[in-house]
Write an enzyme that holds these catalytic residues in place. Structure first.
Site, short mmCIF file in Angstrom:
data_model
loop_
_atom_site.label_atom_id
_atom_site.label_comp_id
_atom_site.label_asym_id
_atom_site.label_seq_id
_atom_site.Cartn_x
_atom_site.Cartn_y
_atom_site.Cartn_z
N ILE A 464 -32.38 0.81 0.07
CA ILE A 464 -33.65 0.69 0.80
C ILE A 464 -33.99 -0.77 1.03
O ILE A 464 -35.15 -1.13 1.24
CB ILE A 464 -34.78 1.42 0.06
CG1 ILE A 464 -34.92 0.91 -1.38
CG2 ILE A 464 -34.53 2.91 0.06
CD1 ILE A 464 -36.12 1.51 -2.11
N PRO A 648 -29.64 -11.87 -9.81
CA PRO A 648 -30.81 -12.72 -9.65
C PRO A 648 -31.13 -13.02 -8.17
O PRO A 648 -32.28 -13.26 -7.83
CB PRO A 648 -30.43 -14.02 -10.36
CG PRO A 648 -29.26 -13.70 -11.20
CD PRO A 648 -28.59 -12.50 -10.61
N THR A 650 -30.88 -10.97 -5.41
CA THR A 650 -31.70 -9.92 -4.80
C THR A 650 -32.96 -9.67 -5.62
O THR A 650 -33.99 -9.29 -5.07
CB THR A 650 -30.89 -8.61 -4.65
OG1 THR A 650 -30.19 -8.35 -5.86
CG2 THR A 650 -29.90 -8.73 -3.50
N GLN A 654 -36.83 -9.46 -4.29
CA GLN A 654 -37.73 -8.36 -4.64
C GLN A 654 -39.06 -8.88 -5.19
O GLN A 654 -40.13 -8.44 -4.80
CB GLN A 654 -37.08 -7.49 -5.72
CG GLN A 654 -36.00 -6.61 -5.20
CD GLN A 654 -36.56 -5.26 -4.81
OE1 GLN A 654 -37.18 -5.12 -3.76
NE2 GLN A 654 -36.39 -4.28 -5.64
N GLU A 721 -41.20 -2.86 -8.34
CA GLU A 721 -42.63 -2.68 -8.10
C GLU A 721 -43.48 -3.81 -8.65
O GLU A 721 -44.54 -4.11 -8.13
CB GLU A 721 -43.12 -1.36 -8.74
CG GLU A 721 -42.07 -0.27 -8.81
CD GLU A 721 -42.23 0.81 -7.77
OE1 GLU A 721 -43.30 0.97 -7.20
OE2 GLU A 721 -41.22 1.51 -7.51
#
Lengths: 754, 341
Positions: A464, A648, A650, A654, A721
Site C-alpha cells: 500500500i 530504515p 521506508t 512512513q 500509524e
C-alpha cells in the site's frame, strides 16, 4: 526461530519495486489489462435519507454505447447485504429503495466507453421521497447510545475516578472535538471484474485480499474458492481500502450480465461517499493531579458518529487509559447514529482523535501546574499498564522525549504563552506523546530456493506504498543468507497464501515472522539432509548448528557447502516450503480463519503477558502572523521507538508521512457537512485541504533504538500509524504557547485566532 | 460531460464567425450558452466534467495567441494579450519590476501546471468556487437555475462573499489577477460581431443582484482580446497579499492588491483591490479616498481598512472574513509602504 532472518534489518534498502513504480511499470488494479472491458459509472443519491420512488432511464438508455443500467429493480435481489468494517450490518445500496446517506450508490450505468457511461449516468433522473436527515452531533433525530463493550472494545476502568477527581487539588475539565476526515488516496476506489465461467476475478486496490474475496463470495452466494482478488500495488489506502465496500458486487453482477469485463473508476467526489471515512468525535476529558504533578484521576468519555444501521466505533479510550500512571480511571464511549455512510479505519483510527484530547489535556494540566509539559509526562511515566498492571513489553517514551527535545531545542522555550516572537510572527513550541499498539497476526507463505541461490516467496500481502515487498525481501535475504536482489516477492493475489489485513501496523511483524519461519524451515531441511548424507562435509554434524550464509550452508567451524550442493541434494529444481505462523497467544484455528478472510490479531492491548505499544514524542514550532493569523509550521521533530526497524529508509518515509499528516489533521483537513441536508460539500482535492510542499519546511525524524524481545520474536512493533498520533495535540499545544488561546476543536484555523 | 462539437478557430475573424452562429444564443460567458470559447480550459473543462456546463460547441481560440498573446509595456501602460498564459505574464521581467502586484497575483494563484495552461482572458472569467454551484446535484443555485434559491446562504459558506453579495447569491469571485486589474484601473479590450470596444475592467463583472446567473457585461459572441493597465507612479510600489489556509494551491480567503504613490511619507494616490471577499473583482475607492493626502501610518491603514469593509455583510461561517479582510488590507498597506522602490 533462527535469528538470521533479522540479519539485514536496520540497514537502509531501496524498494525492490521502486524502479517499476517510477517508470510506470507497476500495475495498479485499474491498470491490469483485461480484454474488451465495458465501463461503469455510478449514479449516487442526491438526498441523504428517504426512498427512491422511481427512475427515468429513457434519456440515459438513448446514449449511444449504453449497455446496461443496474438498479434496485433490475439487480437488487442478486446480492446479499454487505457488512461494515466491523463485520456487522451496514448501509445497503441497490438491495432496496432505501437511501441511508448522501452519495449512496443507487444505480450503475455500463457502456462501451467511460464517456458514454458518464453521460448516460448524468441523464438518469431519480425521483425520491425524501425525509429530513440528521447530519451529525446535535442534529435533530440523531440517536446517541452508549457503546456496548465486546471482545474488541472494553471500557478500561480502575479505582474511583469521580471521587478522586473531586478531591484532587489541580484539575482540568475540558471538551474537545475532531472533524470528519476522508483519506483521499490518490488512487480512487476502482473495481474491475472478469468472469471465466463460474469463476470471478476482481482487480481492486485492497488492504485485505482474503477479506475482500470472502466478503464478495458471501454476498454473491459463491464458494470463496471461485473468487480471486488481485491487487499488486495500491496507490494509497490509509485504511480506506481495509474492508470490502458495496461497489464490488454490483460490478461483478454487471460483468456477469454482460458476459464481459467491466471496469469502474469512480470519481473523486464519489470517493467521499462510497467508501469510509474518519468520523467526527467529541470528548469530555477530566484530569486531576496532585501539586507534584502525579495524576490522580483520568476520566475520558468519547462520542463518535456512525451510520444508522452500524455501530462502528474506534474507542480510543483503550489507549488514553493506558498512557500514564494513574490510580483512578473511568472511560466510556458513545455512538451517535446519523444519516451518514458508515465510517471506517483511517490511520491510527482510535488513537488519532482520542490522543488529541488526552495530549491537549496534559498540556493544559502542565500549564495549570506551572510545570514543563515534558516533565509532567516524565512524572507520570510508567513501565506498567496502569489499567491492568501488566508490564509494557518495552516503553521508551521518555527516551523519545529527551531525544526529540534536544534536537528541537526545547530548552530555548519561554514557557509563558505569547512570550516568543520573531518580527511580525508569534512563535509557539508544542509537544505531545505519540503511541500505537503493537499488533501481529497469523500469516502463511510459500518459499522456494534454487540451487543457484535464488529465492521466491509468495504471499497474499499488500503493498500500500509502505514498502511491503522490500520488507519481505530483506527478511528472506537475511534468513537464507542471500542478497536482497536474489529474492523475488510475489504478493497481491488471493491465489497466494493468506496474510492479515494490512492495517493496525501489523504488516511488517506478521509478514516478517512468517517469512522468517519459512526460511528456517528451508534451513532445517537443508541442514538435516546435509548431516544425513555420508558423502557430504557435514555428515554427522549437529544440524541445528548449520547456518545459511553468503550463498552457502556453513558450519560453526567455518566449513562451507555451496547451495548448489546443499539444495541440489534435496531438489533438482527448487526446494519449496509452505508455512503458517500463528503468533503466541492466538487460538490454534487462527490460521484456518485466515483462509476464510477472518482477522485474528494479537493486539497490543489484549495480550495475557504484556501490553505492547510503540511510543514516540512529537514536537512542532508554529508561527502565527500577529495580524492576519495564518498558522505556519516551520519545524517538526519526531522521535519514535518502535522496536526493530526492518528498513530504515521506508520507515523514515512512513514516520515522515505520518507527521505531515498530523499537521494536516490539526490545521487543514475537515470534510464540511451541510447540516440541513447531511451532505458532504467540499468533496474534492481543491477544497478538502491537505498540506502542500510549501507548508512543510524542516522535518526531522529520530529513530530511538529499542530492543524488545517480548513483543514478538523479531522485536517488530510496527510503524505505520504512530507518526500521525501525537502531532494533532502538538500543534494545538504550540498554538496555545504562541497565542495563549487554547483551541479544542480541530482543525485550527485563522478564524479561531483573530 | 455531454458530447459537444469542437471547432478550431485559426484567427479572430474565424473565432467570431464560429461563435456568432445563426442561432439565437451564440457564445457568451453565461454558463448556459451553447457555444463557449475554449482557451486553457482550466475552468471550462472542469465544469463540463462536473456536468455544470453543457455547451454544444467549443470554439478553440488558442491559435489567436499570435494576434492576442503579447505582453508589452510602454509609456501608457502594460498591454496584456488575452491569450498570454498566466505563467508568461508572471515571469515577465518588466511586469515583475514595474507591476509587481500583477506578477504576484498571477504567481500566487493555482499551480504551475495550471498557470502554464490558463490564459489571462480566461482567468478573469473564472467562475466561483462555491461548492453548491459546482455540484449540480444541489438543486438550489440561482446562478445555475435562476429562481431556484441559494443553498449556500445557510449552508457551508466559509469562503464566500461578504462584499457585493445579494439575497440571491453569496458566491465570491475566486480569482487574483482580476483583483489586481480592478485595483489598477485596467481596461479590457473586447471584440464582437459589431466590432471592437473597450470597457473599464471594473465594469466587466456584474454584481449578482437578482440576476446572479448573468456574471459579466460581455454581450453574446464577444471575446476578450486583451487588457491595458495604465501606467502610474504607484505601480512599482505595489503588491498582492494573499491570505489562505495553506501556503500554495489555494484560493484566497482574503487578499489585498495595493499600489501606493507616496511622497515624503504622505499618500498622493492609492489603488486598492480586495480579493476573496467580494462577489466580483473589487476595487475599494473608499479605502483609496481614506488614504489620499494622509501620512501612511497604522492609524491611516486601519482607517482605510475600515472604509473598505464598511459595507461588508457576513453570512454564517464567512463572517470572520470581514475582520480578516480589514487586517489583510492593513498588513498590505504597511508592507507596500515599507517597500524599497
Amino acid at each position: 526461530m533462527a535469528d538470521d532472518a533479522g540479519r539485514l534489518y536496520g540497514k537502509p534498502e531501496v524498494r525492490i519495486d521502486g524502479a517499476a513504480k517510477v517508470t510506470g511499470q507497476a500495475r495498479y488494479a485499474s491498470d491490469e489489462p483485461v480484454a474488451n472491458p465495458a465501463y461503469a459509472y455510478l449514479v449516487t443519491s442526491a438526498i441523504s435519507r428517504g426512498h427512491i420512488t422511481g427512475m427515468d432511464l429513457a434519456a440515459a438508455e438513448a446514449v449511444p454505447g449504453l449497455l446496461d443500467i443496474l438498479t434496485h429493480e433490475t439487480v437488487g435481489k442478486e446480492a446479499k447485504p454487505p457488512v461494515g468494517p466491523d463485520q456487522k450490518p451496514t448501509t445497503t445500496t441497490l438491495e432496496t429503495t432505501q437511501v441511508w446517506h448522501d452519495g449512496q450508490i443507487i444505480a450503475v450505468v455500463v457502456a462501451d466507453s467511460f464517456e458514454a457511461a458518464r453521460e448516460a449516468a448524468h441523464r438518469v433522473v431519480v425521483h425520491y421521497a425524501p425525509e429530513t436527515p440528521s447530519a451529525t452531533f446535535d442534529s435533530p433525530g440523531a440517536e446517541a447510545e452508549v457503546r456496548k463493550t465486546d471482545e474488541q472494545h472494553k471500557d478500561p476502568a480502575k479505582g474511583d475516578a469521580p471521587a478522586a477527581f473531586a478531591a484532587a487539588p489541580v484539575k482540568i475539565d475540558a471538551r474537545y472535538e475532531t472533524p470528519t476526515q476522508h483519506h483521499n488516496p490518490l488512487e480512487l476506489f476502482t473495481t474491475t471484474c472478469v468472469w471465466d465461467g463460474p469463476k470471478l476475478t476482481i482487480y481492486e486496490p485492497t488492504q485485505t485480499m482474503y477479506g475482500l474475496k470472502a466478503a464478495v463470495a458471501k454476498q454473491l452466494g459463491m464458494e470463496p474458492a471461485d473468487v480471486r482478488t488481485i491487487s499488486r500495488y495500491v496507490g494509497g489506502a490509509f485504511g480506506s481500502k481495509g474492508a470490502a465496500t458495496s461497489r464490488t458486487v454490483w460490478i461483478a453482477i454487471a460483468a456477469r450480465r454482460l458476459k464481459r469485463a467491466v471496469k469502474l473508476v469512480p470519481t473523486r467526489d464519489q470517493a467521499f461517499t462510497i467508501a469510509t471515512y474518519r468520523a467526527e468525535t467529541r470528548h469530555h476529558l477530566q484530569l486531576a493531579a496532585n501539586r507534584d504533578g502525579k495524576l490522580q484521576a483520568l476520566i475520558h468519555e468519547g462520542w463518535e458518529v456512525t451510520s444508522r444501521p452500524s455501530s462502528y466505533n474506534v474507542s480510543g479510550t483503550e489507549t488514553t487509559a493506558r498512557m500514564y500512571a494513574c490510580p483512578n480511571i473511568a472511560t466510556k464511549v458513545n455512538v451517535v447514529h446519523a444519516d451518514r455512510n458508515t465510517p471506517g479505519f483511517m490511520r491510527a483510527p482510535p488513537d488519532t482523535p482520542y490522543m488529541f484530547a488526552l495530549e491537549s489535556g496534559m498540556d493544559e494540566l502542565a500549564h495549570e501546574l506551572g510545570m514543563d509539559p515534558i516533565e509532567l509526562r516524565r512524572i507520570n511515566d510508567t513501565q506498567t499498564d496502569p489499567v491492568d498492571g501488566k508490564p509494557f513489553s518495552s516503553r521508551s517514551l521518555m527516551k523519545c522525549f529527551d531525544a526529540a527535545a534536544a534536537k528541537f531545542g526545547w530548552a530555548k522555550r519561554d514557557p509563558k504563552p505569547g512570550a516568543m516572537r520573531d518580527g511580525d510572527w508569534l512563535v509557539g513550541y508544542g509537544c505531545a506523546t505519540s503511541c500505537y499498539p503493537s499488533n501481529i497476526g497469523p500469516a502463511a507463505a510459500r518459499l522456494s530456493l534454487t540451487p543457484r541461490g535464488k529465492a521466491v516467496i509468495q504471499l497474499a500481502g499488500h503493498e500500500i506504498g509502505t514498502g511491503a515487498y522490500t520488507t519481505v525481501a530483506i527478511t528472506v535475504a537475511g534468513g537464507l543468507g542471500l542478497k536482497v536482489t536474489d529474492i523475488q516477492v510475489f504478493m497481491g493475489d488471493s491465489n497466494l497464501p493468506p496474510v492479515p489485513v494490512a492495517g493496525g501496523s501489523n504488516n511488517a511483524a506478521s509478514t516478517a515472522h512468517v517469512a522468517a519461519k519459512a526460511c528456517e524451515e528451508i534451513r532445517q531441511k537443508l541442514a538435516l539432509a546435509a548431516v544425513q548424507n555420508n558423502a557430504g562435509i557435514f555428515a554427522g554434524a549437529d544440524p541445528s548448528k548449520l547456518r545459511l550464509t553468503d550463498g552457502a550452508l556453513a558450519g560453526p567451524d567455518g566449513r562451507r557447502e555451496p547451495l548448489e550442493t546443499a539444495v541440489g541434494r534435496v531438489a533438482g529444481g527448487a526446494l519449496e516450503v509452505h508455512v503458517e505462523n500463528v503468533p503466541e497467544g492466538l487460538p490454534p484455528d487462527a490460521a484456518a480463519g485466515l483462509y476464510q478472510g477472518k482477522m485474528a490479531m494479537s493486539r497490543g492491548t489484549g495480550r495475557k503477558d504484556v501490553t505492547a505499544y510503540a511510543f514516540g514524542a512529537q514536537f512542532v514550532e508554529v508561527r502565527i502572523h500577529a495580524l492576519t493569523r495564518e498558522i505556519r509550521t516551520p519545524r517538526i521533530v519526531s522521535a519514535f521507538a518502535s522496536g526493530t526497524i526492518v528498513n530504515p529508509l521506508t520507515a523514515y518515509s512512513q514516520y515522515m508521512g505520518g507527521a505531515i499528516w498530523g499537521v494536516s489533521s490539526a490545521l487543514h483537513e475537515a470534510t464540511e457537512i451541510d447540516l440541513r441536508e447531511a451532505r458532504y460539500v467540499n468533496d474534492n482535492l481543491a477544497d478538502y485541504l491537505v498540506p502542500v510542499n510549501a507548508d512543510i519546511d524542516h522535518l526531522d525524524v529520530i529513530f530511538v533504538p529499542e530492543e524488545d524481545s517480548r513483543v514478538n520474536p523479531l522485536g517488530i512493533k510496527g510503524i505505520g500509524e504512530i507518526g500521525i498520533v501525537g502531532m494533532n495535540a502538538a500543534v494545538a499545544n504550540a498554538v496555545f504557547h504562541a497565542t495563549g488561546k487554547r483551541i479544542r476543536k480541530l482543525p485550527i484555523r485563522i478564524e479561531h485566532l483573530l | 460531460m455531454r458530447p459537444f462539437r469542437y471547432e478550431h478557430a485559426a484567427d479572430r475573424a474565424q473565432a467570431l464567425q464560429l461563435a456568432n452562429g445563426p442561432r439565437e444564443a451564440t457564445a457568451s460567458a453565461h454558463i448556459t450558452a451553447p457555444i463557449q470559447y475554449l482557451a486553457g480550459g482550466t475552468t471550462l473543462i472542469d465544469l463540463m466534467k462536473l456536468d455544470v456546463m453543457r455547451p454544444e460547441v467549443l470554439v478553440d481560440i488558442n491559435a489567436l495567441a499570435g494576434q492576442h498573446g503579447a505582453i508589452r509595456a510602454d509609456a501608457s501602460g502594460l498591454h496584456l494579450g488575452a491569450l498570454a498564459r498566466m505563467a508568461d505574464a508572471a515571469d515577465d521581467l518588466v511586469v515583475r519590476r514595474d507591476y509587481p502586484m500583477i506578477a504576484q497575483s498571477l504567481e500566487l494563484a493555482a499551480s504551475p501546471q495550471l498557470r502554464n495552461m490558463a490564459s489571462l482572458g480566461g482567468n478573469v472569467l473564472q467562475r466561483t468556487r462555491c461548492n453548491y454551484f459546482r455540484d449540480p446535484s444541489w438543486t438550489a443555485c440561482n446562478k445555475r437555475h435562476p429562481g431556484s434559491g441559494c443553498a449556500a446562504m445557510d449552508g457551508v459558506n466559509r469562503k464566500l462573499a461578504v462584499l457585493g453579495a445579494s439575497d440571491h447569491c453569496i458566491a465570491n469571485y475566486p480569482g487574483d489577477f482580476g483583483v489586481a486589474l480592478a485595483a489598477l484601473g485596467a481596461t479590457v479590450d473586447i471584440e464582437g460581431a459589431g466590432g471592437r470596444r473597450v470597457l473599464a475592467f471594473e465594469d466587466l463583472h456584474r454584481l449578482p443582484g437578482d440576476t446572479p446567473h448573468i456574471e459579466t457585461n460581455l454581450k453574446p459572441g464577444e471575446l476578450i482580446t486583451g487588457f491595458t493597465v495604465p501606467a502610474g507612479p504607484w505601480t512599482r510600489r505595489s503588491l498582492y497579499l494573499k491570505i489562505r489556509d495553506r501556503q500554495s494551491y489555494e484560493f484566497a480567503l482574503t487578499s489585498a492588491a495595493v499600489a501606493l504613490d507616496v511622497e515624503g511619507g504622505v499618500v498622493r494616490e492609492a489603488r486598492i483591490g480586495l480579493g476573496g471577499l467580494a462577489a466580483k473583482p473589487w476595487r475599494s475607492h473608499e479605502a483609496e479616498a481614506a488614504l489620499k493626502g494622509r501620512p501612511l501610518d497604522e492609524a491611516a491603514a486601519h482607517a482605510a481598512a475600515d472604509a473598505a469593509l464598511a459595507k461588508a455583510a457576513g453570512h454564517g461561517e464567512a463572517t470572520f472574513k470581514i475582520e480578516l479582510g480589514r487586517r489583510t488590507l492593513v498588513r498590505a498597506l504597511l508592507q507596500a509602504h515599507a517597500m524599497e522602490v
